[in-house]
Write an enzyme that holds these catalytic residues in place. Structure first.
Site, PDB file in Angstrom:
ATOM      1  N   ASP A  11       0.869  -1.180   0.000  1.00 25.74           N
ATOM      2  CA  ASP A  11       0.000   0.000   0.000  1.00 25.74           C
ATOM      3  C   ASP A  11       0.908   1.232   0.000  1.00 25.74           C
ATOM      4  O   ASP A  11       2.118   1.125   0.219  1.00 25.74           O
ATOM      5  CB  ASP A  11      -0.912  -0.008   1.247  1.00 25.74           C
ATOM      6  CG  ASP A  11      -1.857   1.192   1.287  1.00 25.74           C
ATOM      7  OD1 ASP A  11      -2.391   1.571   0.229  1.00 25.74           O
ATOM      8  OD2 ASP A  11      -2.046   1.785   2.367  1.00 25.74           O
ATOM      9  N   TYR A  43      -0.914   7.949  -2.939  1.00 32.60           N
ATOM     10  CA  TYR A  43      -1.085   7.479  -4.311  1.00 32.60           C
ATOM     11  C   TYR A  43      -2.367   8.083  -4.921  1.00 32.60           C
ATOM     12  O   TYR A  43      -2.503   8.175  -6.124  1.00 32.60           O
ATOM     13  CB  TYR A  43      -1.222   5.958  -4.348  1.00 32.60           C
ATOM     14  CG  TYR A  43       0.070   5.169  -4.261  1.00 32.60           C
ATOM     15  CD1 TYR A  43       1.308   5.773  -4.030  1.00 32.60           C
ATOM     16  CD2 TYR A  43       0.043   3.776  -4.434  1.00 32.60           C
ATOM     17  CE1 TYR A  43       2.469   5.012  -3.959  1.00 32.60           C
ATOM     18  CE2 TYR A  43       1.197   3.023  -4.383  1.00 32.60           C
ATOM     19  CZ  TYR A  43       2.413   3.630  -4.137  1.00 32.60           C
ATOM     20  OH  TYR A  43       3.557   2.867  -4.082  1.00 32.60           O
ATOM     21  N   GLY A  44      -3.300   8.446  -4.050  1.00 35.41           N
ATOM     22  CA  GLY A  44      -4.636   8.842  -4.508  1.00 35.41           C
ATOM     23  C   GLY A  44      -4.699  10.130  -5.305  1.00 35.41           C
ATOM     24  O   GLY A  44      -5.730  10.442  -5.901  1.00 35.41           O
ATOM     25  N   CYS A  74      -4.390  -1.707  -1.977  1.00 38.18           N
ATOM     26  CA  CYS A  74      -4.553  -0.268  -2.193  1.00 38.18           C
ATOM     27  C   CYS A  74      -5.406  -0.082  -3.440  1.00 38.18           C
ATOM     28  O   CYS A  74      -5.016  -0.540  -4.522  1.00 38.18           O
ATOM     29  CB  CYS A  74      -3.168   0.347  -2.389  1.00 38.18           C
ATOM     30  SG  CYS A  74      -3.198   2.068  -2.937  1.00 38.18           S
ATOM     31  N   ASN A  75      -6.534   0.538  -3.310  1.00 36.91           N
ATOM     32  CA  ASN A  75      -7.434   0.719  -4.464  1.00 36.91           C
ATOM     33  C   ASN A  75      -6.785   1.570  -5.552  1.00 36.91           C
ATOM     34  O   ASN A  75      -6.918   1.282  -6.742  1.00 36.91           O
ATOM     35  CB  ASN A  75      -8.742   1.379  -4.020  1.00 36.91           C
ATOM     36  CG  ASN A  75      -9.603   0.452  -3.212  1.00 36.91           C
ATOM     37  OD1 ASN A  75     -10.448  -0.244  -3.736  1.00 36.91           O
ATOM     38  ND2 ASN A  75      -9.373   0.405  -1.911  1.00 36.91           N
ATOM     39  N   CYS A 185     -11.128   2.870  -0.359  1.00 39.18           N
ATOM     40  CA  CYS A 185      -9.725   3.154  -0.045  1.00 39.18           C
ATOM     41  C   CYS A 185      -9.410   2.360   1.217  1.00 39.18           C
ATOM     42  O   CYS A 185     -10.193   2.385   2.177  1.00 39.18           O
ATOM     43  CB  CYS A 185      -9.526   4.650   0.208  1.00 39.18           C
ATOM     44  SG  CYS A 185      -7.904   5.058   0.875  1.00 39.18           S
ATOM     45  N   THR A 186      -8.273   1.663   1.212  1.00 44.06           N
ATOM     46  CA  THR A 186      -7.981   0.766   2.336  1.00 44.06           C
ATOM     47  C   THR A 186      -7.627   1.512   3.626  1.00 44.06           C
ATOM     48  O   THR A 186      -7.572   0.909   4.692  1.00 44.06           O
ATOM     49  CB  THR A 186      -6.839  -0.210   1.970  1.00 44.06           C
ATOM     50  OG1 THR A 186      -5.692   0.551   1.543  1.00 44.06           O
ATOM     51  CG2 THR A 186      -7.263  -1.156   0.872  1.00 44.06           C
ATOM     52  N   HIS A 187      -7.394   2.804   3.534  1.00 46.21           N
ATOM     53  CA  HIS A 187      -7.171   3.585   4.761  1.00 46.21           C
ATOM     54  C   HIS A 187      -8.473   3.772   5.559  1.00 46.21           C
ATOM     55  O   HIS A 187      -8.432   3.996   6.765  1.00 46.21           O
ATOM     56  CB  HIS A 187      -6.623   4.978   4.420  1.00 46.21           C
ATOM     57  CG  HIS A 187      -5.152   5.006   4.134  1.00 46.21           C
ATOM     58  ND1 HIS A 187      -4.599   4.474   2.996  1.00 46.21           N
ATOM     59  CD2 HIS A 187      -4.110   5.520   4.849  1.00 46.21           C
ATOM     60  CE1 HIS A 187      -3.278   4.657   3.019  1.00 46.21           C
ATOM     61  NE2 HIS A 187      -2.960   5.296   4.126  1.00 46.21           N
TER      62      HIS A 187
HETATM   63  N1  DGL Z   1      -4.849   3.163   0.607  1.00 50.20           N
HETATM   64  C1  DGL Z   1      -4.927   3.652  -0.739  1.00 50.20           C
HETATM   65  C2  DGL Z   1      -6.168   3.146  -1.444  1.00 50.20           C
HETATM   66  O1  DGL Z   1      -6.758   2.166  -1.051  1.00 50.20           O
HETATM   67  C3  DGL Z   1      -4.894   5.128  -1.005  1.00 50.20           C
HETATM   68  C4  DGL Z   1      -4.212   6.065  -0.126  1.00 50.20           C
HETATM   69  C5  DGL Z   1      -3.431   7.090  -0.888  1.00 50.20           C
HETATM   70  O2  DGL Z   1      -4.025   8.032  -1.448  1.00 50.20           O
HETATM   71  O3  DGL Z   1      -2.237   6.904  -0.938  1.00 50.20           O
HETATM   72  O4  DGL Z   1      -6.542   3.704  -2.447  1.00 50.20           O
END
Ligand code: DGL
Length: 271
Positions: A11, A43-44, A74-75, A185-187
């Site tokens: 992630d 990443y988003g 991580c989506n 989003c996995t967060h």
């Molecule tokens: N945890 C990531 C997801 O599931 C995104 C977090 C990020 O923006 O880095 O998309």
């Protein structure tokens, strides 16, 4: 035969720990390696080409560590890099994830589904495809919530200020009459207390992580690669950010004392 090789999870930060805990609950004997690419978080909001390079480098690292299967936990990384990574490593089973529109569509009574996610996931072809395949005749209301990633990265503080940020993002979904909110989003599972408090009883919160863990089991079973040892598996953590900070936040989020190692990229691996 018991296959001791680890499962790798990746992630941008601490979010994938919400997937790791489900894999661990379902497959307690498996050894796990977790990579948080916190040097490149979030990443988003990143360019998809950049994310593809990061995911490729992490995958090479995890293969070098002997991983038998990779979970892209991580989506946003899936949206940007799942097909690319599978094409690069055709012999490696890669379990991806997508926003859980399908189960939400099966359960909605109001016909209105909310999705909270990040920009990269929202703009990706995968998202358009799940909406197209599973939400015919339903209304999908999407909210891009970059600040929720940061709240999780700060250990999901149980403060009024944090709750107000969550409430602000959810208000348009509530106004639209959603009865399902998909965590894209996995967060976000780490913000469950705030999400529940704001949404109340009548709205279901859909987290795809348990389904991802079941998919990991299916894939390993299919190859006879399960670790069926009686002992509890190990978990090792790596971050491209600050290992001490990662360990502290991970402890805050999961209650588990862990230690993390520094992952250093070579200059030519940095896009
Ligand atoms: N945890 C990531 C997801 O599931 C995104 C977090 C990020 O923006 O880095 O998309």
């Amino acid at each position: 035969m018991s296959d001791q090789r680890p499962i790798g999870l990746l992630d941008s930060g601490v979010g994938g720990l919400s997937v790791l805990r489900e894999v661990r609950a379902l497959l307690p004997a498996e050894n796990l390696l977790y990579v948080a690419d916190q040097a490149h978080l979030p990443y988003g909001t990143r360019d998809q080409r950049e994310i593809r390079v990061y995911v490729e480098n992490i995958t090479r690292f995890l293969i070098g560590q002997g991983c038998k299967l990779i979970v892209i936990a991580c989506n946003a990384a899936n949206a940007a890099a799942l097909h690319h990574t599978r094409a690069l490593f055709p012999d490696l089973p890669i379990v991806g994830m997508e926003p859980a529109i399908k189960p939400a569509a099966a359960r909605t009574r109001s016909g209105v589904i909310g999705v909270i996610t990040t920009q990269t996931t929202y703009q990706g072809a995968l998202y358009a495809s799940v909406v197209d395949r599973f939400a015919q005749g339903l209304r999908v209301v999407t909210q891009v919530c970059p600040d929720l990633v940061w709240l999780a990265e700060q250990g999901a503080p149980q403060t009024e200020a944090a709750r107000a940020i969550v409430a602000n993002y959810l208000a348009p979904l509530q106004a639209a009459g959603v009865d399902q909110v998909v965590l894209g989003c996995t967060h976000f599972p780490f913000l469950l207390a705030h999400l529940r408090a704001v949404l109340g009883e009548g709205v279901e919160i859909v987290d795809p992580a348990p389904a991802v863990a079941r998919q990991v089991r299916r894939v390993l079973e299919g190859r006879a690669w399960l670790n069926d040892s009686a002992a509890q598996g190990t978990a090792a953590y790596f971050t491209s950010g600050d290992p001490q900070r990662f360990a502290q936040i991970a402890y805050q989020l999961t209650g588990e004392p862990i230690s993390a190692e520094q992952l250093c990229w070579q200059a030519d691996q940095l896009a």
